[in-house]
Design an enzyme around this catalytic site. Structure first.
Site, PDB file in Angstrom:
ATOM      1  N   GLU A 148      -9.788   2.489  -0.107  1.00 50.23           N
ATOM      2  CA  GLU A 148     -10.146   3.193  -1.349  1.00 50.23           C
ATOM      3  C   GLU A 148     -10.529   4.641  -1.063  1.00 50.23           C
ATOM      4  OE1 GLU A 148     -12.021  -0.816  -3.468  1.00 50.23           O
ATOM      5  OE2 GLU A 148     -12.944   1.124  -3.832  1.00 50.23           O
ATOM      6  N   ARG A 201       0.831  -1.216   0.000  1.00 51.07           N
ATOM      7  CA  ARG A 201       0.000   0.000   0.000  1.00 51.07           C
ATOM      8  C   ARG A 201       0.865   1.265   0.000  1.00 51.07           C
ATOM      9  NH1 ARG A 201      -4.596  -2.629   4.004  1.00 51.07           N
ATOM     10  NH2 ARG A 201      -5.854  -3.524   2.310  1.00 51.07           N
ATOM     11  N   LYS A 242      -3.081 -11.273   0.170  1.00 45.56           N
ATOM     12  CA  LYS A 242      -4.384 -11.559   0.787  1.00 45.56           C
ATOM     13  C   LYS A 242      -4.654 -13.066   0.832  1.00 45.56           C
ATOM     14  CE  LYS A 242      -6.357  -7.030  -0.226  1.00 45.56           C
ATOM     15  NZ  LYS A 242      -7.291  -6.237  -1.060  1.00 45.56           N
ATOM     16  N   GLU A 262      -6.743  -8.541  -9.308  1.00 46.08           N
ATOM     17  CA  GLU A 262      -6.719  -9.350  -8.070  1.00 46.08           C
ATOM     18  C   GLU A 262      -7.612 -10.575  -8.208  1.00 46.08           C
ATOM     19  OE1 GLU A 262      -6.760  -5.391  -5.308  1.00 46.08           O
ATOM     20  OE2 GLU A 262      -6.931  -7.283  -4.223  1.00 46.08           O
ATOM     21  N   ASN A 288     -11.455  -3.257   0.019  1.00 44.45           N
ATOM     22  CA  ASN A 288     -11.293  -2.539   1.297  1.00 44.45           C
ATOM     23  C   ASN A 288     -11.720  -1.095   1.050  1.00 44.45           C
ATOM     24  OD1 ASN A 288     -10.212  -0.955   3.446  1.00 44.45           O
ATOM     25  ND2 ASN A 288      -8.860  -2.679   3.970  1.00 44.45           N
ATOM     26  N   THR A 321      -7.573  -2.658 -11.097  1.00 46.24           N
ATOM     27  CA  THR A 321      -6.672  -3.310 -10.131  1.00 46.24           C
ATOM     28  C   THR A 321      -7.391  -4.479  -9.460  1.00 46.24           C
ATOM     29  OG1 THR A 321      -5.517  -1.211  -9.694  1.00 46.24           O
ATOM     30  CG2 THR A 321      -5.266  -2.953  -8.055  1.00 46.24           C
ATOM     31  N   ARG A 380       1.045   0.111 -11.681  1.00 46.71           N
ATOM     32  CA  ARG A 380       0.159   0.321 -10.542  1.00 46.71           C
ATOM     33  C   ARG A 380      -0.951  -0.741 -10.520  1.00 46.71           C
ATOM     34  NH1 ARG A 380      -4.731   0.647  -7.703  1.00 46.71           N
ATOM     35  NH2 ARG A 380      -4.515   2.223  -6.081  1.00 46.71           N
TER      36      ARG A 380
HETATM   37  C1  ISJ Z   1      -5.053  -2.647  -3.475  1.00 40.62           C
HETATM   38  C2  ISJ Z   1      -5.916  -3.185  -2.580  1.00 40.62           C
HETATM   39  O1  ISJ Z   1      -7.024  -3.901  -2.964  1.00 40.62           O
HETATM   40  C3  ISJ Z   1      -8.219  -3.207  -3.375  1.00 40.62           C
HETATM   41  C4  ISJ Z   1      -7.878  -2.202  -4.417  1.00 40.62           C
HETATM   42  C5  ISJ Z   1      -7.508  -0.953  -4.059  1.00 40.62           C
HETATM   43  C6  ISJ Z   1      -6.907  -0.016  -5.071  1.00 40.62           C
HETATM   44  O2  ISJ Z   1      -6.832  -0.405  -6.254  1.00 40.62           O
HETATM   45  O3  ISJ Z   1      -6.482   1.086  -4.667  1.00 40.62           O
HETATM   46  C7  ISJ Z   1      -7.660  -0.501  -2.713  1.00 40.62           C
HETATM   47  C8  ISJ Z   1      -8.267  -1.301  -1.775  1.00 40.62           C
HETATM   48  C9  ISJ Z   1      -8.900  -2.576  -2.159  1.00 40.62           C
HETATM   49  O4  ISJ Z   1     -10.272  -2.400  -2.408  1.00 40.62           O
HETATM   50  C10 ISJ Z   1      -5.710  -3.049  -1.113  1.00 40.62           C
HETATM   51  O5  ISJ Z   1      -6.405  -3.749  -0.354  1.00 40.62           O
HETATM   52  O6  ISJ Z   1      -4.828  -2.223  -0.731  1.00 40.62           O
END
Ligand code: ISJ
EC number: 5.4.99.5
Length: 256
Positions: free
Chosen positions: A198, A16, A168, A246, A194, A242, A157
């Site tokens: 976000e 993150r 995860k 996942e 999450n 993104t 990214r």
């Molecule tokens: C990247 C993640 O997974 C998801 C995608 C995110 C994003 O693309 O910014 C942020 C939160 C999550 O919904 C995370 O959990 O940090």
């Protein structure tokens, strides 16, 4: 984060933090692209005004594919955080392999959303960030160069979603194993989402665009990348794709 040390990569806080650092890079590359017109000819396949020797495709595709060939020769795509737009064209590097430890599942390189990223960038992001509509023939090379910088940053990214997904999965193997066995795509999407993270991202981007997008000493100055557009790009494009990365990565995670 050190790709030769898997435990530093599969640490969700480290991931993150890296995603936050990428925000600045993406914003500044958008700002550089915003100085030019939309230049639709740069993206047209086999455009009559832009003949390229022995190549079928757009001017951008010619520039991007040839740059990726050069980058592949100096080992760019051996790095687990780099995903090529033209995987069939990249070549073996003349440098010795780094032999990164395996961090992601063997199929990870097959999770490649770059065609979608390029399409959405051209169709949705360019119209938002360009300073005006129309071609600017004297700047096709500059525009393609700025586009490549934007596309490579967006790709890194978005494909970081693979590291997020692996982190995860390893944090709750029983949960994700059940969801994958049940082919519960919605359940996986729900569990990887999450909303608090976000929301924090979108709030931070608003503040960054208010500062980076204008001359801070001249608040009445022309806004180049507005907070509204930057949030829209992340909320409707960057974050959703993104999460698609996942989910696709996780759906295959039990493959032998
Ligand atoms: C990247 C993640 O997974 C998801 C995608 C995110 C994003 O693309 O910014 C942020 C939160 C999550 O919904 C995370 O959990 O940090």
């Amino acid at each position: 984060m050190d790709f030769t040390e898997p435990e530093t990569v599969l640490n969700l806080k480290n991931i993150r933090d890296e995603l936050v650092r990428m925000e600045d890079s993406i914003i500044f590359k958008f700002i550089e692209r915003s100085h030019y017109a939309t230049c639709p000819s740069v993206y047209k396949e086999n455009h009559p005004g832009l003949e390229m020797p022995n190549f079928k495709g757009s001017f951008l595709d010619w520039a991007l594919s040839n740059l990726e060939i050069a980058h592949s020769r100096i080992r760019r795509f051996e790095s687990p955080d780099e995903t090529p737009f033209f995987p069939d064209k990249i070549q073996k590097s003349f440098l010795p392999s780094v032999n990164y430890p395996q961090i992601l599942a063997p199929y990870a390189s097959e999770v490649n959303y770059n065609n979608k990223i390029k399409r959405v960038y051209i169709e949705k992001i360019i119209p938002l960030i360009s300073k005006k509509d129309g071609d600017d023939k004297n700047n096709f090379g500059s525009v393609a160069t700025r586009d490549i910088e934007c596309l490579q940053s967006l790709s890194r990214r978005i494909h970081f979603g693979k590291f997020v997904a692996e982190a995860k999965f390893q944090s709750d193997i029983p949960l994700y194993t059940k969801l994958i066995e049940d082919k519960d795509v919605e359940g996986i999407m729900k569990n990887i989402t999450n909303s608090a993270v976000e929301e924090r991202i979108l709030e931070r981007l608003t503040k960054k665009a208010e500062v980076y997008g204008v001359d801070p000493t001249n608040k009445s100055g022309e806004k180049r990348i507005t907070p509204e557009y930057l949030v829209k790009i992340y909320k409707e494009i960057v974050i959703p794709i993104t999460k698609e990365v996942e989910v696709e990565y996780l759906m295959r995670r039990l493959e032998k």
